[in-house]
Design a protein around this motif. Structure first.
Motif, short mmCIF file in Angstrom:
data_model
loop_
_atom_site.label_atom_id
_atom_site.label_comp_id
_atom_site.label_asym_id
_atom_site.label_seq_id
_atom_site.Cartn_x
_atom_site.Cartn_y
_atom_site.Cartn_z
N PRO A 129 0.67 -1.27 0.08
CA PRO A 129 -0.05 -0.15 0.03
C PRO A 129 0.83 1.30 0.11
N THR A 130 0.34 2.23 -0.04
CA THR A 130 1.08 3.73 -0.24
C THR A 130 1.57 3.73 1.13
N GLY A 131 2.98 4.22 0.89
CA GLY A 131 3.95 4.39 2.23
C GLY A 131 4.49 3.40 2.60
N ALA A 132 4.34 1.87 2.00
CA ALA A 132 4.96 0.85 2.37
C ALA A 132 6.38 0.90 2.18
N THR A 133 7.20 0.29 3.18
CA THR A 133 8.74 0.48 3.33
C THR A 133 9.28 -0.70 3.67
N THR A 134 10.10 -1.27 2.80
CA THR A 134 10.79 -2.43 3.03
C THR A 134 12.27 -2.04 3.41
N VAL A 135 13.07 -2.75 4.17
CA VAL A 135 14.45 -2.55 4.29
C VAL A 135 14.98 -3.89 3.87
N ILE A 136 15.80 -3.79 3.01
CA ILE A 136 16.38 -5.28 2.55
C ILE A 136 17.99 -5.12 2.35
N GLN A 137 18.63 -6.48 2.89
CA GLN A 137 20.16 -6.39 2.95
C GLN A 137 20.47 -7.41 1.79
N PHE A 138 21.71 -7.05 1.28
CA PHE A 138 22.32 -7.68 0.17
C PHE A 138 23.61 -7.97 0.63
N ASN A 139 24.22 -9.33 0.48
CA ASN A 139 25.54 -9.54 0.80
C ASN A 139 26.32 -9.45 -0.60
N VAL A 140 26.53 -8.28 -0.99
CA VAL A 140 27.28 -7.94 -2.19
C VAL A 140 28.31 -6.52 -1.80
N ASP A 141 29.26 -6.66 -2.76
CA ASP A 141 30.16 -5.63 -2.66
C ASP A 141 29.75 -4.35 -3.39
N ASN A 142 29.02 -4.42 -4.52
CA ASN A 142 28.40 -3.43 -5.17
C ASN A 142 27.24 -3.80 -5.77
N TRP A 143 26.29 -2.59 -5.90
CA TRP A 143 24.91 -2.62 -6.35
C TRP A 143 24.94 -3.43 -7.80
#
Length: 165
Positions: A129-143
């Motif tokens: 829904p509007t405003g939904a926010t997820t914080v996601i972690q990635f095990n990478v050195d570069n995007w």
């Protein structure tokens, strides 16, 4: 090394002026309150982006302004109603260790669902829904190294769960 993505859908927009184009619709009162509450949530949790990439739409720009974060955003038309593939392309060109991306449904809901290796047990995660926010972690050195299904959800919130909304 890890990278953190904060993936946020714009806050609630106004439909009061039907003469405005979709791109130019501003936030409504609830959206303004939601953006402020989301900014408070990000600061309280310590999720402070060093890079912000946002759609050029008025409602995404106003959402970012309401967050009251001390980082200069990059506004790009590429995220305006972008699909998951386009959003991944934009993310893979990002700088910084913690990136906030602001976008729109249905693309952002599809993107977050594809990015993560497991969805959180939240009833609103999949419809985003509007405003939904997820914080996601990635095990990478570069995007550039981010791939579908690699992300681990660290947190998820919707504005209605926050004080002041």
């Amino acid at each position: 090394m890890t990278r953190t993505l904060i993936l946020m859908r714009h806050a609630k927009s106004s439909w009061d002026d039907f003469m405005l184009s979709d791109h130019d619709r501003p936030l409504n009162k609830r959206g303004i309150a939601s953006a402020r509450a989301l900014g408070d949530w990000l600061r309280t949790k310590g999720y402070l982006p060093d890079c912000v990439i946002s759609s050029t739409a008025t409602r995404t720009q106003e959402t970012f302004e309401g967050l009251n974060l001390s980082v200069t955003p990059e506004y790009t038309r590429a995220l305006y109603h972008a699909g998951a593939e386009r959003m991944l392309d934009v993310l893979q060109g990002a700088d910084g260790k913690c990136v906030l991306m602001l976008g729109h449904n249905p693309g952002i809901a599809d993107f977050v669902e594809r990015l993560v290796n497991a969805s959180p047990a939240h009833p609103r995660f999949l419809d985003y829904p509007t405003g939904a926010t997820t914080v996601i972690q990635f095990n990478v050195d570069n995007w550039r190294d981010v791939r579908i299904g690699q992300g681990t959800v660290q947190d998820f919130v919707i504005p209605r769960e926050l004080p002041g909304v």
